[in-house]
Write an enzyme that holds these catalytic residues in place. Structure first.
Site, short mmCIF file in Angstrom:
data_model
loop_
_atom_site.label_atom_id
_atom_site.label_comp_id
_atom_site.label_asym_id
_atom_site.label_seq_id
_atom_site.Cartn_x
_atom_site.Cartn_y
_atom_site.Cartn_z
N GLY A 157 0.82 -1.20 0.00
CA GLY A 157 0.00 0.00 0.00
C GLY A 157 0.85 1.25 0.00
O GLY A 157 2.08 1.18 0.10
N THR A 188 2.88 -1.97 4.06
CA THR A 188 2.88 -3.21 3.29
C THR A 188 2.51 -4.35 4.23
O THR A 188 3.08 -4.47 5.32
CB THR A 188 4.27 -3.47 2.68
OG1 THR A 188 4.56 -2.44 1.72
CG2 THR A 188 4.32 -4.82 1.97
N ASP A 205 -5.30 -3.42 -5.82
CA ASP A 205 -5.76 -3.86 -4.51
C ASP A 205 -7.28 -3.82 -4.41
O ASP A 205 -7.91 -4.66 -3.74
CB ASP A 205 -5.13 -3.01 -3.40
CG ASP A 205 -5.42 -1.52 -3.56
OD1 ASP A 205 -5.59 -1.05 -4.71
OD2 ASP A 205 -5.46 -0.81 -2.53
#
Length: 265
Positions: free
Chosen positions: A8, A12, A114
């Protein structure tokens, strides 16, 4: 063992799966300056002492699946898999990878991987229609149809971003801990800010999800609302529309995508 990595913007998250079960997980800061070699050393430090893995990097890892919202980190992760896990099947989620989720967007390539991974996991676990609320750097709301299609979403500033901005731009305000205050009506500046963040975001979730549900289904009550992300627990008790909390939704989605591209190929 399957190693899943969700990179992200701020953090992470790594998860280790034994079949369908997540048996270990780690959370580290995302640093776009880290090189592939630095990332490999970090992975070795995290996994080296796990009782089900060997002493050498890669021992016991049978597959890897990675998604990243940070292009520079994705590049370095690709190098990690090439140099240190060369014999291990690795899937880096990007255009062309089978997710099982049709994307009904004007430009499907601009949707964060994501968010598609979350949609895949949500459909597998709860079915559609559903809305995924991910409390990350941004708070994202993703809509999935009854047929499992990703139909769009909403992006709002995240809790940490809003808190930091308030402390920086407010002349008499400061950075605060993100925590639940004693009451809605703050008795001091810190509690007043904490109340504004907590109940403001809870109200945002209820308002946005309610509107999305009315567009997504004839009966809004048919829409399942799933919360995920590191800061989700802060809002869970206050947002009234959330039905399910799955902290490992993205990692589960990565497992599913790996199976759809490697294990079942």
């Amino acid at each position: 063992m399957l190693l899943t990595i969700d990179v992200g913007n701020t953090q992470t998250v790594l998860g280790l799966f034994d079949g369908e079960d997540i048996i270990e997980h780690w959370r580290i800061s995302t640093d776009p300056r880290r090189t592939a070699d630095e990332l490999a050393v970090l992975l070795q430090g995290l996994m080296g002492r796990h009782p089900l893995l060997g002493d050498e990097l890669g021992d016991g890892i049978e597959g890897i699946c990675i998604c990243s919202t940070v292009p520079s980190v994705l590049h370095e992760m690709r190098e990690v898999t090439r140099r240190y896990y060369g014999d291990v099947p690795a899937i880096l989620v990007e255009p062309g990878v089978k997710t099982g989720v049709p994307i009904l967007m004007d430009n499907p390539k601009e949707v964060g991987t994501d968010r598609i991974i979350n949609a895949a996991a949500a459909v597998e676990l709860y079915g559609g229609p559903c809305v995924v609320v991910d409390f990350g750097t941004a708070t994202t709301f993703d809509a999935v149809s009854a047929r499992g299609e990703y139909v769009g979403g909403v992006i709002a500033p995240g809790i940490e971003i809003s808190t930091e901005a308030l402390g920086v731009r407010g002349a008499q305000l400061r950075k605060i801990e993100i925590a639940r205050p004693r009451s809605v009506i703050g008795k001091n500046t810190v509690e007043a800010m904490q109340s504004g963040i907590l109940y403001g975001f809870a109200g945002q979730v209820d308002g946005v999800v309610g509107r999305m549900a009315r567009e997504l289904a004839d009966d809004p009550d048919d829409v399942t609302v799933i919360a995920t992300g590191g800061l989700a627990p802060l809002v869970l008790g206050e947002a009234t529309v959330i039905d399910e909390h799955e902290p490992w939704l993205t990692l589960i989605g990565l497992r599913l995508v790996y199976e759809r591209n490697v294990a079942r190929s």
